[in-house]
Design an enzyme around this catalytic site. Structure first.
Site, PDB file in Angstrom:
ATOM      1  N   GLU A  91      14.474  87.979  52.916  1.00 49.41           N
ATOM      2  CA  GLU A  91      13.678  88.839  53.304  1.00 49.41           C
ATOM      3  C   GLU A  91      13.910  88.247  54.923  1.00 49.41           C
ATOM      4  O   GLU A  91      12.766  89.512  55.805  1.00 49.41           O
ATOM      5  CB  GLU A  91      12.327  87.698  53.134  1.00 49.41           C
ATOM      6  CG  GLU A  91      11.731  88.578  51.709  1.00 49.41           C
ATOM      7  CD  GLU A  91      11.464  89.985  51.468  1.00 49.41           C
ATOM      8  OE1 GLU A  91      11.891  91.199  52.633  1.00 49.41           O
ATOM      9  OE2 GLU A  91      11.595  90.420  50.341  1.00 49.41           O
ATOM     10  N   GLU A 122      22.242  71.166  38.852  1.00 54.05           N
ATOM     11  CA  GLU A 122      21.000  70.603  39.264  1.00 54.05           C
ATOM     12  C   GLU A 122      21.555  69.115  39.546  1.00 54.05           C
ATOM     13  O   GLU A 122      20.455  68.409  39.882  1.00 54.05           O
ATOM     14  CB  GLU A 122      19.258  71.264  39.263  1.00 54.05           C
ATOM     15  CG  GLU A 122      18.889  69.835  37.784  1.00 54.05           C
ATOM     16  CD  GLU A 122      17.904  70.732  36.889  1.00 54.05           C
ATOM     17  OE1 GLU A 122      17.137  69.837  37.292  1.00 54.05           O
ATOM     18  OE2 GLU A 122      17.266  72.302  37.091  1.00 54.05           O
TER      19      GLU A 122
END
Length: 281
Positions: A91, A122
């Site tokens: 953004e 992960e």
């Protein structure tokens, strides 16, 4: 450092975020009851974030001078946490007109993991640092780990290596005294309590993470001069709505007619440049 960390059935600290929900028999509740319960829990998130503001402030005040010297922010996470980091980073270019290389979101498993889980990604303790070195990370940069549990090996491994190289580290977690916080120069502990659906950290923890990420990047961008008054004067003009919004900003600032303000905006490519050029004559 091993490429994969062994899982332990005996956690070294209490994961508040994974404690049993305060609610039970969820399947017996009406839709209205479920919605009201979730909303009640969500109201706790803003309070938890408010309590974390002193630590958020410490991190932002360390980031700003580094970015003024050309530093960057790297978000690192897995699953929901990783996706939120990528979302916030994505953004920044349209909102503040900054290059996409300034704030970078890295997620365990790469872009594939944005839509689909990547098995064991992960748990890899070295891949995070490898990805940071691929971006030529240096001591002007900042690494911010994001993990509700505070135990994600991908994140912890990267933060540990970053600290060894003199790079500022921060983190956002929903548990106190976590292994991830131990690797952070400035840990942000946002204690939202047990999730409505036990262990579902995409709920309160994810909401709180997004709030804190918004606070970090917005305050940093304001400090870097990317906002004027209260307006996004450096936003990218990527659609008609934003061209119209930018035009109205110029009208408010300069008092021009709509068509003239729009032409000025399109000529210079940003609200700030258009206003500065007009005032310069």
């Amino acid at each position: 450092m091993n490429s994969n960390i062994e899982k332990s059935d005996k956690p070294s600290f209490i994961k508040i975020s994974e404690q049993p929900s305060l609610y039970d028999d969820l399947e017996k509740k009406s839709v209205r009851e479920i919605l009201e319960d979730i909303n009640k829990e969500d109201q706790k998130v803003a309070i938890a974030v408010q309590k974390a503001i002193p630590q958020i402030e410490k991190l932002v005040t360390q980031i700003v001078p580094r970015m003024k010297q050309g530093g960057r922010i790297f978000y690192m996470g897995a699953g929901t946490s990783g996706r939120l980091g990528v979302l916030d980073a994505s953004e920044i270019p349209p909102t503040f007109g900054m290059p996409p290389t300034l704030i970078i979101g890295l997620i365990a498993g790469g872009d594939t993991a944005l839509r689909n889980p990547v098995e064991n990604a992960e748990d890899n303790t070295i891949r995070g640092w490898e990805e940071l070195t691929e971006h030529n990370i240096n001591d002007k940069d900042t690494v911010i780990g994001i993990a509700a549990s505070g135990t994600t090996p991908y994140v912890i491994g990267a933060m540990h290596a970053a600290r060894e190289h003199g790079i500022l580290t921060g983190c956002i977690t929903s548990n106190p005294n976590s292994p991830m916080a131990a690797e952070a120069d400035i840990p942000i502990e946002m204690i939202v309590g047990p999730e409505y659906v036990t262990g579902s950290s995409r709920m309160k923890s994810g909401t709180g993470q997004k709030m804190i990420l918004n606070m970090i990047t917005t305050s940093v961008m304001i400090q870097l001069g990317r906002v004027k008054g209260n307006k996004m004067v450096n936003m990218q003009l990527s659609n008609r709505k934003l061209v119209d919004r930018g035009t109205r900003m110029i009208i408010e600032e300069l008092g021009l007619e709509y068509d003239k303000a729009k032409a000025l905006l399109l000529m210079h490519g940003s609200v700030k440049k258009a206003i500065d050029a007009y005032k310069a004559g």
